[in-house]
Design an enzyme around this catalytic site. Structure first.
Site, PDB file in Angstrom:
ATOM      1  N   CYS A 139      11.373 -20.405  -4.702  1.00  0.00           N
ATOM      2  CA  CYS A 139      11.064 -19.444  -5.571  1.00  0.00           C
ATOM      3  C   CYS A 139      11.139 -20.100  -7.024  1.00  0.00           C
ATOM      4  CB  CYS A 139      12.278 -18.534  -5.808  1.00  0.00           C
ATOM      5  SG  CYS A 139      13.879 -19.244  -6.170  1.00  0.00           S
ATOM      6  N   CYS A 177      14.114 -22.684  -7.887  1.00  0.00           N
ATOM      7  CA  CYS A 177      13.669 -24.119  -7.434  1.00  0.00           C
ATOM      8  C   CYS A 177      12.926 -24.819  -8.338  1.00  0.00           C
ATOM      9  CB  CYS A 177      13.106 -23.928  -5.837  1.00  0.00           C
ATOM     10  SG  CYS A 177      14.003 -22.941  -4.924  1.00  0.00           S
ATOM     11  N   ASP A 180     -23.872 -27.944 -29.373  1.00  0.00           N
ATOM     12  CA  ASP A 180     -24.889 -29.113 -29.733  1.00  0.00           C
ATOM     13  C   ASP A 180     -26.231 -28.360 -29.289  1.00  0.00           C
ATOM     14  OD1 ASP A 180     -25.933 -31.670 -30.321  1.00  0.00           O
ATOM     15  OD2 ASP A 180     -25.960 -31.649 -28.046  1.00  0.00           O
ATOM     16  N   ASP A 218     -23.235 -31.964 -24.519  1.00  0.00           N
ATOM     17  CA  ASP A 218     -23.708 -32.859 -23.437  1.00  0.00           C
ATOM     18  C   ASP A 218     -23.813 -34.467 -23.222  1.00  0.00           C
ATOM     19  OD1 ASP A 218     -26.067 -32.724 -24.980  1.00  0.00           O
ATOM     20  OD2 ASP A 218     -27.328 -33.406 -23.194  1.00  0.00           O
ATOM     21  N   ASP A 245     -21.254 -36.467 -28.243  1.00  0.00           N
ATOM     22  CA  ASP A 245     -20.742 -35.207 -28.438  1.00  0.00           C
ATOM     23  C   ASP A 245     -19.046 -35.352 -27.786  1.00  0.00           C
ATOM     24  OD1 ASP A 245     -22.850 -33.683 -29.219  1.00  0.00           O
ATOM     25  OD2 ASP A 245     -23.481 -33.366 -27.240  1.00  0.00           O
TER      26      ASP A 245
END
Length: 739
Positions: free
Chosen positions: A13, A16, A430, A627, A631
């Protein structure tokens, strides 16, 4: 600083996981620790000069839990979980508990309830009690883990759900045994037996944990499906012969034979043949991708038709699929900030519940109630207050959310990213390769000598991999223009162009700013160049020996989804910003088509991160979608960095979200996924807090003076089990959502 993952066993649980987190974070040198109850994994970041694995093992085992380093492939783990989650013990317990419930409650509810004379409470009360005791034993045996785990954890100072059940059921059982001994002298003691409560509570809690476990396993479906994608064997071509070998034995550079309908074992490049390849499990794209010689293929995808020979370029953990699995696993292991509040509450919740149960029992004892009534209050509070629902609220939703994202080609690095994404106020795009195809073509030539212009431009760009350079070279090849000599004294002026020497003449190819820096006038072609730039085309001037020879215009077309992407972000109330290295006219032309709120032009690579920081200060939380390698700093600077899947490895490594389909619209889907997931988490947390807030006082007897309303331990056990199943079930609803 070092980051490691460990598998923690014995957790049942939220208390724990909170206990493990607490003992680890107390160690000197540990800066961050995430313990995931669902996956059973702990991620810890620490200073290896101050602490390490030996300390982690020592404190976790002392707290009562198992720990071992996480290794990449643990083939036997799923089988172990299946065995642990068997329904047979629950069925056995349910049968005996059902009989016990019938014997104990039947005579009380139905006058003249038929029972054999040897266990009839009116005739043989002692046999009646002993029979109940015997029918309780199977439940105690099958539910022994509650006592074996719960009691030691209680004495170690880390009580959990097992402790609550063990103390509640144990107290009822011991009290019932004492009452059994007194029946000989007091027949009315049979009314103070609580054997049925012990058995039914254990049965219901086990049943709840079983359904919870089944639901938890479903949350990991995304990773399981990914792991199962690559085939176990591969067909390798050596010396003209085909050999079938285990996939892990394949080496870099080996040639694989990929037949029609076969799965591609590893990443590679097509050497011979062509075919359509189904990459839907990796990208979410339903249509096959056409592959021919020179194209890359990804391990785990399926060859639809045709025969291909593929040279292996990546193996083991370097493959795209392995990186995706690592990405998703990391996302499901690291917690979102919203879960840390729940963890803190869960960490103190169980001790607080034990205190509430003791205080409630003491108050009713002082009020004059008998031991049986007090015991019922004590047991009901302990059982109903289990914090399972609280601990499951966040990780289940995050696991399902990240799995849903992966199935749609959207990879999310961690839970924190999933949470932050729903708050973004601005999306920065971009231009090249993100909102455009990234494959520009030469559209216009303005010169008195086109052949010479293209020959020199192609030669000048011969060493560059920039998209504009490729466009010029492709145009030269297409039109049969032969390059001049290769350039010497080559110099790349970042963001502006090229200066080089070709056949002893200085050649400059680039923007007007570069020519002006070198004192060369652009007047001859300026008007035409500005007109082309106004049409959204990139314009390059070319000079030979400081004389302007002409202008080349290159256009990079928009992706079909780009306009809808910007429109979607606007509908979500998010500002849109376009970043471009192109001149102002070109950038604003594209920005106008996209209806961007802001456009930044002539942006140098090193300036992108600064602009992102500026936008953050202006609007608030920012998502950057890009990409390229240039960047990467901007992706890191943004609150959420989003990399287009066909971009560079560096951009993907720098990103928080990877869009495998290279579709910018998926950035909007990622934000929507975040919103859906956070809403689901909020629903779960509300239910968990609301459930405990309402039912603990009821179990403590607050309604008893108003009408004798009292929550029995059996109903408390049922309510506790249902709360956990409700939370996990609500999280699983996410799987059916459309992004």
């Amino acid at each position: 600083m070092k980051t490691e993952q460990y598998i923690i066993s014995g957790m049942s649980c939220a208390a724990c996981s909170a206990s493990v987190n607490r003992v680890i974070t107390r160690l000197d040198g540990v800066t961050e620790c995430d313990v995931n109850l669902i996956t059973g994994k702990m991620t810890v970041i620490y200073d290896e000069t101050k602490t390490g694995q030996a300390d982690f093992v020592r404190v976790v085992e002392k707290a009562g839990f198992g720990i071992e380093p996480d290794v990449q492939k643990q083939e036997k783990k799923p089988e172990k979980k299946e065995k642990e989650n068997s329904v047979l013990p629950i069925l056995i317990t349910a049968v005996f508990s059902g009989l016990l419930l019938l014997i104990s409650m039947g005579p009380m509810l139905i006058n003249g309830f038929p029972l054999p004379s040897f266990i009839n409470p009116e005739i043989n009360p002692y046999n009646y009690a002993i029979t109940q005791l015997l029918l309780t034993l199977p439940a105690l045996f099958t539910g022994r883990k509650f006592f074996i785990k719960g009691i030691p954890l209680l004495f170690r100072g880390h009580p959990n759900m097992d402790s609550l059940v063990a103390v509640g059921a144990g107290a009822s059982f011991i009290y019932s045994i004492v009452m059994t001994y007194t029946i000989v002298n007091n027949h009315h003691a049979i009314h103070n037996l609580y054997f049925e409560s012990v058995a039914v509570v254990i049965t219901l809690v086990m049943l709840g944990k079983y359904f919870e476990g089944r639901s938890r396993n479903k949350t990991a479906d995304a990773i399981k499906k990914l792991i199962e994608l690559p085939p176990d064997t591969a067909v390798v071509l050596k010396d003209g012969k085909e050999y079938t070998v285990p996939t892990e034995k394949v080496n870099l550079g080996d040639t694989l034979v990929i037949k029609s309908g076969a799965k591609i074992p590893l990443d590679g490049i097509v050497k011979e043949g062509q075919s359509g390849v189904d990459e839907s499990m990796l990208t979410g794209e339903s249509l096959p991708a056409e592959k021919t010689v020179g194209d890359s293929v990804t391990g785990g995808s399926i060859n639809i038709d045709g025969l291909m020979l593929v040279e292996v370029t990546r193996i083991g953990g370097d493959t795209t699929l392995a990186k995706i699995i690592k990405f998703v696993e990391d996302a499901q292991s690291k917690k979102a900030p919203i879960s840390k509040t729940a963890d803190k509450v869960a960490g103190i919740f169980v001790p607080a519940v034990i205190i509430i149960a003791l205080v409630s029992a003491l108050i009713w004892l002082i009020a004059g109630k008998d031991i049986a009534f007090v015991l019922k209050i004590f047991t009901s509070v302990l059982v109903v207050a289990c914090p399972c629902a609280l601990g499951l609220a966040t990780p289940t939703a995050i696991m399902v959310g990240t799995g849903l994202g992966a199935n749609n080609g959207i990879l999310i690095r961690n839970g924190e990213v999933l949470e932050i994404s729903h708050k973004i106020k601005a999306a920065v795009f971009d231009k090249t390769g993100t909102v455009t195809t990234g494959k520009p073509e030469v559209t216009d030539i303005v010169t008195d000598d086109e052949t010479k212009l293209i020959a020199l431009a192609s030669a000048a760009e011969s060493g560059s991999e920039h998209p504009l350079a490729k466009a010029v070279r492709e145009y030269a090849d297409k039109n049969g223009v032969t390059e001049t000599q290769k350039p010497t004294e080559f110099k790349n002026v970042s963001g502006k162009g090229i200066v080089c020497t070709i056949e002893n003449e200085r050649v400059i190819l680039g923007k007007a700013a570069l020519l002006e820096e070198n004192g060369i006038s652009t007047d001859k072609y300026r008007e035409k160049a500005e007109q082309l730039a106004g049409e959204g085309k990139s314009v390059m001037y070319l000079t030979v020996s400081d004389k302007l020879l002409g202008v080349i215009a290159v256009a990079d077309s928009l992706k079909p989804e780009s306009v809808d992407t910007f429109k979607k972000f606007k509908e979500m109330g998010i500002k849109t910003v376009l970043l471009s290295g192109d001149n102002k006219l070109c950038a604003e032309y594209i920005g106008g088509i996209l209806n961007a709120d802001e456009v930044y032009s002539e942006v140098l690579p090193e300036e992108k991160a600064e602009i992102v920081a500026k936008i953050k200060g202006k609007y608030g939380s920012v998502m950057m979608i890009g990409d390229g390698i240039n960047d990467a700093p901007a992706l890191s600077e943004a609150d959420v960095g989003c990399a287009i899947g066909n971009g560079s490895d560096i951009a993907i490594e720098s990103a928080d979200i990877v869009l495998m389909k290279s579709n910018p619209y998926d950035a909007a889907r990622a934000v929507n996924l975040s919103r859906l997931t956070i809403r689901n988490i909020q629903q779960n947390l509300f239910w968990a807090f609301c459930y405990n807030t309402v039912l603990i006082p009821v179990a403590a007897g607050i309604l008893y003076p108003l009408g004798g309303i009292l929550l029995s331990p059996m109903l408390a056990g049922l309510a506790m089990s249902l709360s956990s199943v409700f939370v996990v079930g609500n999280a699983l609803r996410l799987r059916g959502k459309k992004l």
